[in-house]
Structures are given as structure tokens and as C-alpha cells.
Design a protein around this motif. Structure first.
Motif, PDB file in Angstrom:
ATOM      1  N   LYS A  30       0.828  -1.224   0.000  1.00  0.00           N
ATOM      2  CA  LYS A  30       0.000   0.000   0.000  1.00  0.00           C
ATOM      3  C   LYS A  30       0.849   1.255   0.000  1.00  0.00           C
ATOM      4  N   SER A  31       1.888   1.288   0.885  1.00  0.00           N
ATOM      5  CA  SER A  31       2.725   2.478   1.011  1.00  0.00           C
ATOM      6  C   SER A  31       3.669   2.658  -0.170  1.00  0.00           C
ATOM      7  N   THR A  32       3.876   1.582  -0.937  1.00  0.00           N
ATOM      8  CA  THR A  32       4.748   1.638  -2.109  1.00  0.00           C
ATOM      9  C   THR A  32       3.971   2.016  -3.366  1.00  0.00           C
ATOM     10  N   VAL A  46      -1.587  10.462   0.512  1.00  0.00           N
ATOM     11  CA  VAL A  46      -1.414  10.429   1.968  1.00  0.00           C
ATOM     12  C   VAL A  46      -1.229   8.985   2.415  1.00  0.00           C
ATOM     13  N   ASP A  47      -0.195   8.766   3.235  1.00  0.00           N
ATOM     14  CA  ASP A  47      -0.012   7.472   3.896  1.00  0.00           C
ATOM     15  C   ASP A  47      -0.425   7.680   5.347  1.00  0.00           C
ATOM     16  N   VAL A  48      -1.509   7.061   5.746  1.00  0.00           N
ATOM     17  CA  VAL A  48      -2.085   7.357   7.060  1.00  0.00           C
ATOM     18  C   VAL A  48      -1.128   6.990   8.191  1.00  0.00           C
ATOM     19  N   ASP A  49      -0.367   5.905   8.025  1.00  0.00           N
ATOM     20  CA  ASP A  49       0.586   5.551   9.080  1.00  0.00           C
ATOM     21  C   ASP A  49       1.604   6.661   9.295  1.00  0.00           C
ATOM     22  N   GLU A  50       2.019   7.270   8.192  1.00  0.00           N
ATOM     23  CA  GLU A  50       2.987   8.380   8.305  1.00  0.00           C
ATOM     24  C   GLU A  50       2.363   9.563   9.027  1.00  0.00           C
TER      25      GLU A  50
HETATM   26 MG   LIG Z   1       1.979   0.883   4.768  1.00  0.00          MG
END
Ligand SMILES: [Mg+2]
Ligand SMILES: Nc1ncnc2c1ncn2[C@@H]1O[C@H](COP(=O)(O)OP(=O)(O)O)[C@@H](O)[C@H]1O
Ligand SMILES: O=C(O)C1=C[C@@H](OP(=O)(O)O)[C@@H](O)[C@H](O)C1
Length: 201
Positions: A30-32, A46-50
Motif C-alpha cells: 500500500k505504502s509503495t 497520503v499514507d495514514v501511518d505516516e
Molecule cells: Mg503501509
């Protein structure tokens, strides 16, 4: 509107900003894939974890250790719903769709499910990863259990489903772009030109 990438979408256009949510297990990509997809579509990412780590001022593992998973899930729901409301491409954390308010929000946006086998995901995530405290210990056995529990939760809101095990991130983006074109108009219009993509490849 055609742009060099063939997919740029002017976010200053009229109407609500398009929203594409990316869900799936830890290690599904997902983040990639999220930022690559956003760049091709000319959308914000937007990456929510970030966001969570930034607003909390600490790694996700510290949040779990100090305040517990229920606290993390409350922060995750707040930041996920805010990101989806703002529009663009949003990569969720792997557990986010289990929160009912997030699951309901996913039914209102274009949702991409990146599926991955436990074996592949285990190989992709690092050991003792500060962003994935739920996998500490035996990563593979925890991943097997997590995927078994969550598969129906990922499948339910998915408009696009990509099995990622044997695909590179760029190939996954191309498949998403093609499938976005086939989605019904009612969840926003994202003009992509898959034909140009094929000509470019
Ligand atoms: Mg991720
Ligand atoms: N399609 C892919 N093929 C090979 N490695 C991948 C792929 N997608 C992601 N990765 C790698 O796997 C790891 C986890 O990816 P990440 O995007 O953080 O997953 P998620 O955000 O879904 O947990 C990263 O090291 C990333 O580079
Ligand atoms: O599966 C989960 O419950 C989680 C996945 C993580 O995100 P990734 O899916 O990006 O690893 C992160 O949100 C947190 O560790 C919880």
C-alpha cells in the motif's frame, strides 16, 4: 485533459476531489504503490501511518506499547477519515478496514485491495519493524492468522482487486489504472488514458 503521463487530473476542477483508498494486509504494498498511483493520476497522496507517526511524534510501535492498540485505532480512524475526506490517493494501515466507521467510508470511495499471500508478505516485511508491532515474534504464523481473519474485511469494500505476489509495483499501478477506467461513473470521474499507457509500455 492529456498530460505527459496521460493520467494527470487537475484537482482544481469542479466537483469533489476524487478519492482512491488502498487497503490490504501489512506487506501488500500500500505504502509503495500509493505514491506511484497518485503521481500517475496527478492526485495528492497520503499514507495514514505516516500521518499518525507525525501527529503523535513517535513510531507506531511506541504508540502500541505505551497507549495500547485501542488508542492507536482511535487515532487511526480519525486520521483515515480526515484523509479520505480530503481526497486523493490514501494508503490505509493494514488494520484500518476493521474499524466500522472506516469500513463504511470505504463503501463511498473507490477502493483498491492489494492482496498478498502470507508467505510473500512475511518475506517483504522486516523483522522487528517499528511500524508493525502486531507482527513481532513469528512473523509468518502471525501473518497467516491475520490474513485468515481479515480477508473478508478486505474483499467487502474492494472495487479493484490485485493479487500482488508476482507483480512489481509498476505493474500493479498499470493494472489499477486499467481497472479504474472500467468502474461505474458514480464514484467520481478519473480520466486515465490506458491506451496511451499501452502505447508507452
Ligand atoms: Mg503501509
Ligand atoms: N509488488 C511488490 N513486489 C516486491 N516488493 C514489494 C512490492 N510492494 C511492496 N514491496 C516491498 O515490501 C515492503 C512492504 O511494502 P509496503 O508498501 O510498506 O506495504 P504495506 O504499506 O502494505 O504494509 C517494502 O519493503 C516494499 O518495498
Ligand atoms: O495490520 C495492522 O493492523 C497494522 C498495519 C500497519 O500498517 P501497514 O499495513 O502499512 O504495515 C500499521 O497500521 C500498524 O502496525 C497496524
Amino acid at each position: 485533459m492529456s498530460e505527459p503521463g496521460g493520467h494527470r487530473l487537475d484537482q482544481t476542477g469542479s466537483g469533489p476531489a476524487p478519492v482512491i483508498a488502498i487497503i490490504g494486509a501489512p506487506g501488500s504494498g500500500k505504502s509503495t504503490v500509493g505514491p506511484l498511483l497518485a503521481a500517475r493520476l496527478g492526485l495528492d497522496f497520503v499514507d495514514v501511518d505516516e500521518v499518525i507517526s507525525r501527529v503523535e511524534g513517535r513510531p507506531i510501535s511506541d504508540i502500541f506499547a505505551t497507549d495500547g492498540e485501542p488508542y492507536f485505532r482511535r487515532v487511526e480512524a480519525r486520521e483515515t477519515l480526515a484523509a479520505l475526506a480530503a481526497g486523493g490517493v490514501v494508503s490505509l494501515g493494514g488494520g484500518a478496514p476493521l474499524t466500522p466507521s472506516i469500513g463504511q467510508a470505504l463503501d463511498r470511495v473507490r477502493t483498491v485491495w492489494l492482496e498478498v499471500s502470507a508467505r510473500t508478505a512475511s518475506g517483504r516485511v522486516g523483522l522487528n519493524d517499528a511500524t508493525r508491532p502486531l507482527l513481532l515474534g513469528n512473523v509468518h504464523s502471525r501473518m497467516v492468522r491475520l490474513l485468515a481473519e481479515r480477508r473478508p474485511v478486505y474483499a467487502a469494500p474492494a472495487d479493484i482487486h490485485v493479487v500482488t505476489d508476482s507483480l512489481h509495483p509498476g505493474q500493479i499501478v498499470e493494472q489499477i489504472l486499467v481497472e479504474l477506467q472500467g468502474l461505474p461513473e458514480d464514484t467520481g470521474v478519473i480520466e486515465t488514458s490506458a491506451n496511451e499507457t499501452r502505447e508507452q509500455s
